[in-house]
Motif scaffolding. Sequence first.
Motif, PDB file in Angstrom:
ATOM      1  N   LEU A  70       0.845  -1.182   0.000  1.00 33.03           N
ATOM      2  CA  LEU A  70       0.000   0.000   0.000  1.00 33.03           C
ATOM      3  C   LEU A  70       0.882   1.233   0.000  1.00 33.03           C
ATOM      4  N   PRO A  71       0.426   2.321  -0.607  1.00 36.21           N
ATOM      5  CA  PRO A  71       1.237   3.551  -0.601  1.00 36.21           C
ATOM      6  C   PRO A  71       1.557   3.962   0.827  1.00 36.21           C
ATOM      7  N   GLY A  72       2.829   4.299   1.053  1.00 32.64           N
ATOM      8  CA  GLY A  72       3.284   4.703   2.379  1.00 32.64           C
ATOM      9  C   GLY A  72       4.034   3.618   3.117  1.00 32.64           C
ATOM     10  N   GLN A  73       3.932   2.375   2.655  1.00 28.62           N
ATOM     11  CA  GLN A  73       4.663   1.302   3.320  1.00 28.62           C
ATOM     12  C   GLN A  73       6.140   1.316   2.916  1.00 28.62           C
ATOM     13  N   HIS A  74       6.948   0.597   3.692  1.00 32.88           N
ATOM     14  CA  HIS A  74       8.375   0.517   3.403  1.00 32.88           C
ATOM     15  C   HIS A  74       8.820  -0.939   3.427  1.00 32.88           C
ATOM     16  N   LEU A  75      10.089  -1.159   3.131  1.00 34.17           N
ATOM     17  CA  LEU A  75      10.659  -2.494   3.175  1.00 34.17           C
ATOM     18  C   LEU A  75      12.005  -2.451   3.880  1.00 34.17           C
ATOM     19  N   MET A  76      12.526  -3.635   4.190  1.00 28.36           N
ATOM     20  CA  MET A  76      13.887  -3.769   4.682  1.00 28.36           C
ATOM     21  C   MET A  76      14.740  -4.294   3.540  1.00 28.36           C
ATOM     22  N   LEU A  77      15.884  -3.668   3.319  1.00 29.87           N
ATOM     23  CA  LEU A  77      16.799  -4.079   2.256  1.00 29.87           C
ATOM     24  C   LEU A  77      18.096  -4.548   2.892  1.00 29.87           C
ATOM     25  N   ARG A  78      18.650  -5.628   2.361  1.00 27.68           N
ATOM     26  CA  ARG A  78      19.866  -6.217   2.921  1.00 27.68           C
ATOM     27  C   ARG A  78      20.937  -6.370   1.850  1.00 27.68           C
ATOM     28  N   LEU A  79      22.133  -5.883   2.158  1.00 24.64           N
ATOM     29  CA  LEU A  79      23.317  -6.078   1.318  1.00 24.64           C
ATOM     30  C   LEU A  79      24.312  -6.939   2.082  1.00 24.64           C
ATOM     31  N   THR A  80      24.934  -7.882   1.395  1.00 20.30           N
ATOM     32  CA  THR A  80      25.939  -8.744   2.011  1.00 20.30           C
ATOM     33  C   THR A  80      27.243  -8.607   1.247  1.00 20.30           C
ATOM     34  N   ALA A  81      28.304  -8.219   1.946  1.00 24.43           N
ATOM     35  CA  ALA A  81      29.619  -8.045   1.319  1.00 24.43           C
ATOM     36  C   ALA A  81      30.296  -9.397   1.121  1.00 24.43           C
ATOM     37  N   ALA A  82      31.362  -9.401   0.312  1.00 24.10           N
ATOM     38  CA  ALA A  82      32.083 -10.644   0.028  1.00 24.10           C
ATOM     39  C   ALA A  82      32.647 -11.283   1.289  1.00 24.10           C
ATOM     40  N   ASP A  83      32.970 -10.449   2.297  1.00 24.95           N
ATOM     41  CA  ASP A  83      33.524 -10.993   3.538  1.00 24.95           C
ATOM     42  C   ASP A  83      32.448 -11.401   4.541  1.00 24.95           C
ATOM     43  N   GLY A  84      31.172 -11.321   4.137  1.00 28.65           N
ATOM     44  CA  GLY A  84      30.081 -11.732   5.005  1.00 28.65           C
ATOM     45  C   GLY A  84      29.454 -10.612   5.804  1.00 28.65           C
ATOM     46  N   TYR A  85      30.017  -9.414   5.739  1.00 27.97           N
ATOM     47  CA  TYR A  85      29.432  -8.284   6.473  1.00 27.97           C
ATOM     48  C   TYR A  85      28.075  -7.924   5.868  1.00 27.97           C
ATOM     49  N   VAL A  86      27.108  -7.697   6.736  1.00 26.60           N
ATOM     50  CA  VAL A  86      25.746  -7.442   6.281  1.00 26.60           C
ATOM     51  C   VAL A  86      25.279  -6.078   6.777  1.00 26.60           C
ATOM     52  N   ALA A  87      24.682  -5.300   5.880  1.00 24.29           N
ATOM     53  CA  ALA A  87      24.071  -4.023   6.246  1.00 24.29           C
ATOM     54  C   ALA A  87      22.604  -4.056   5.851  1.00 24.29           C
ATOM     55  N   GLN A  88      21.737  -3.599   6.748  1.00 19.00           N
ATOM     56  CA  GLN A  88      20.302  -3.549   6.489  1.00 19.00           C
ATOM     57  C   GLN A  88      19.799  -2.126   6.678  1.00 19.00           C
ATOM     58  N   ARG A  89      18.864  -1.733   5.825  1.00 16.26           N
ATOM     59  CA  ARG A  89      18.271  -0.405   5.939  1.00 16.26           C
ATOM     60  C   ARG A  89      16.776  -0.489   5.622  1.00 16.26           C
TER      61      ARG A  89
END
Length: 265
Positions: A70-89
């Motif tokens: 629905l308009p106005g909702q958001h999501l969680m996005l995840r990036l994983t680096a080659a060394d396994g480090y993970v960032a979420q926003r």
Amino acid sequence: MTTGPGTTTTGPGAAPAPPAPARRFAVPGRIAVSQQVATAWQTATLTGIRRETPHAATFRLAVPHWAGHLPGQHLMLRLTAADGYVAQRHYSIASAPDDSGHIELTLDRVPDGEVSGWFHTAARPGDTVEVRGPLSGFFAWPGDRPALLLGAGSGVVPLMSMVRHHRARGLSVPLRMLVSARSSEELIYARELGAETTAVFTRSAPAGTPVGRMAAAHVAPLLAEAPAHGWEAYVCGSNGFAEHASRLLVAAGQPVDRIRIERFG
């Protein structure tokens, strides 16, 4: 008043899996969100990049098992680096709901931002990320009530999803938007904004347009022209803007329990 999400950095989660269809319904103050959809990670493929301003761009993602939003909702996005480090926003969804299997995110480049920096400098069509959502029913607008939208900077992103939804569905319910930007060059979606939108510029403005912060003179006329049952107000921006804009709304007569806030920073 209700408020929205923050930002997190954390470790890996479950493997991507197609979620079940979302179940949601409108009740006063919130939209129900399927917990199965909200917790299931799935792979999204970048299919296009569109420049919006010198510092903001829209990233189009193919998400084959997207359950809809629905308009106005958001999501969680995840990036994983080659060394396994993970960032979420957390990121607001910019696109209107449709059945294309795509969603769009519009990201400002944040100084020293890990995720926004990757999107703006390294991301290319064909790259993949992980997403889960849609999340949060507090800021969602089902299109069934008059909406007064106030945003600043990238706070316009979830509001534009509402405007696009309003246009795509040909909705007759009243909708107005008041947005603030430093200059016309930094006004996100400037090419798409129409008669429903009033822009305020805080540092430089086109000839004949005053420069200054969003003020009572901008908000009061919108409250004065409220439809019979009043506005549902949606405010999105930095902490400072959210506080300032919500105070303007209350001073102009907007009921506190009909102000929804999504803040960042």
